[in-house]
Design an enzyme around this catalytic site. Sequence first.
Site, PDB file in Angstrom:
ATOM      1  N   ARG A 136       0.846  -1.182   0.000  1.00 41.93           N
ATOM      2  CA  ARG A 136       0.000   0.000   0.000  1.00 41.93           C
ATOM      3  C   ARG A 136       0.886   1.238   0.000  1.00 41.93           C
ATOM      4  O   ARG A 136       1.971   1.252   0.599  1.00 41.93           O
ATOM      5  CB  ARG A 136      -0.923   0.014   1.236  1.00 41.93           C
ATOM      6  CG  ARG A 136      -2.119  -0.920   1.116  1.00 41.93           C
ATOM      7  CD  ARG A 136      -3.099  -0.393   0.064  1.00 41.93           C
ATOM      8  NE  ARG A 136      -4.270  -1.236  -0.099  1.00 41.93           N
ATOM      9  CZ  ARG A 136      -4.378  -2.211  -0.981  1.00 41.93           C
ATOM     10  NH1 ARG A 136      -3.349  -2.512  -1.765  1.00 41.93           N
ATOM     11  NH2 ARG A 136      -5.479  -2.908  -1.091  1.00 41.93           N
TER      12      ARG A 136
ATOM     13  N   GLU B 221      -3.628   8.098  -5.393  1.00 38.87           N
ATOM     14  CA  GLU B 221      -3.798   7.441  -6.688  1.00 38.87           C
ATOM     15  C   GLU B 221      -5.072   7.942  -7.363  1.00 38.87           C
ATOM     16  O   GLU B 221      -6.095   8.101  -6.703  1.00 38.87           O
ATOM     17  CB  GLU B 221      -3.861   5.922  -6.512  1.00 38.87           C
ATOM     18  CG  GLU B 221      -2.567   5.317  -5.939  1.00 38.87           C
ATOM     19  CD  GLU B 221      -2.627   3.800  -5.840  1.00 38.87           C
ATOM     20  OE1 GLU B 221      -3.632   3.200  -6.303  1.00 38.87           O
ATOM     21  OE2 GLU B 221      -1.697   3.199  -5.292  1.00 38.87           O
TER      22      GLU B 221
ATOM     23  N   HIS C   8      -0.283   0.850 -10.075  1.00 41.36           N
ATOM     24  CA  HIS C   8      -1.041  -0.113  -9.264  1.00 41.36           C
ATOM     25  C   HIS C   8      -1.540  -1.260 -10.141  1.00 41.36           C
ATOM     26  O   HIS C   8      -2.740  -1.565 -10.205  1.00 41.36           O
ATOM     27  CB  HIS C   8      -2.220   0.580  -8.577  1.00 41.36           C
ATOM     28  CG  HIS C   8      -2.674  -0.150  -7.344  1.00 41.36           C
ATOM     29  ND1 HIS C   8      -3.223   0.502  -6.260  1.00 41.36           N
ATOM     30  CD2 HIS C   8      -2.657  -1.464  -7.012  1.00 41.36           C
ATOM     31  CE1 HIS C   8      -3.545  -0.383  -5.317  1.00 41.36           C
ATOM     32  NE2 HIS C   8      -3.206  -1.582  -5.765  1.00 41.36           N
TER      33      HIS C   8
END
Length: 321
Positions: free
Chosen positions: A230, A259, A278
Amino acid sequence: MTEPVLLVLDDDPLPRLDRLAGRARIEHADEKTLVEKLPAADVLLVWDFLSDAVRHAWPGGGRRPRWVHTPSAGVDRLLPELAASPETLVTNARGVFDQPIAEYVAGLVLAMAKDFRGSWELQRQRQWSHRETKRVGGSRAVVVGSGPIGRTVGRTLQALGVIVDLVGRTERAGDPDFGRVHGNAALASLLGEADWVVCVAPLTDETRGLFDAAAFARMRPDAHFINVGRGQHVIEGDLVEALGSHRIAGAALDVFAREPLPADSPLWDVPGLVVSPHMSGDTIGWRDDLAEQFLDNFDRWEAGEPLLNVVDKDLGYVPSS
C-alpha cells in the site's frame, strides 16, 4: 422465498454475474446513490474497490448488509467503519493476486539486477557499452508481509536462488518454506543485510509509514526497495531523499499515497525510481477471476456454509490458518 438483494458498487467493466439469475436481485449503485440503497442490501459487492464510498456511507441509518465483499487484497478502504458492525462479515480476494504479484516482483528484481533500463536507454542512443551486472542467485531479500502474497513472492525469489527472510507480525519457527518467519521487531536489523527489500504487508496502524528515513538509512547503498503493498507504507518524501542522496541504489513503486499519481508529482522524475500504476496483480482476465471467486463464495453463502477469506476486522486482514 424472497430473493436476496445484491448491491454492486459499480465500476467499469461490470462483473459478470449471470450465474445469479433467478437467485438474487441485483441492484447497482455509484458513490452518490450508495447511501440510499445500502439499507435494502443483503450483500454488498464493492466492485469499485478503489473507492472510499463505503466508508462514507456505512455510518448512516438503517439496516446494513450481512456480507460485504471487496475484490481486492487490501481492506483498508472499508475499515474502521465496518468494524463497528460485528454482524457484518467482510471477505476479500485473497488468493487471486498471489502469483501475478510474485511474478511482477521477480521481474523487477531481474530488471534491476541486469540493468534492463540502462540497456534500453543505450539502445535508444545506439551506443555499444559493455557492462557487468548484478547476480541474482545468492543475493538476499527481505519480504515484509507473511500472508499468501508475501509467501508466494518469497518462494518465487527462492526459485531464482535468492535467500529470503520473511517478516510477519509475529515470529514463528519451523516454517516449511523459510525456516523461520521473523517478527516485525527483527526488521530493523534485517534491512542492513538485504539486496532487495519488498513490501507486501497489509495496511495497519503498525505498518503505516513503516518505510521512512530511518528505514532507508538502515539499508545498504547497493540495495533496492520495492513496494507492491500500500502507498501509505512509505513516506514518499523520505524515499525521494534516499534515492537523491544515493542512500539506496533504486526503488520501484506500484502503489502510492495518492492514486492516480498526479502528473505534477515529483515521483515521476526521481532517478532510479520505477513508477507503475497499481498494476502488479492485474493480468489478462483478472476481473473475471475476481467475479468467479465472488460467485463461488455466494454459492456458499446461499447454502449457509462458512464463507472463505473472512477478514478479521480488528487485524485488517485474513488471518493465516
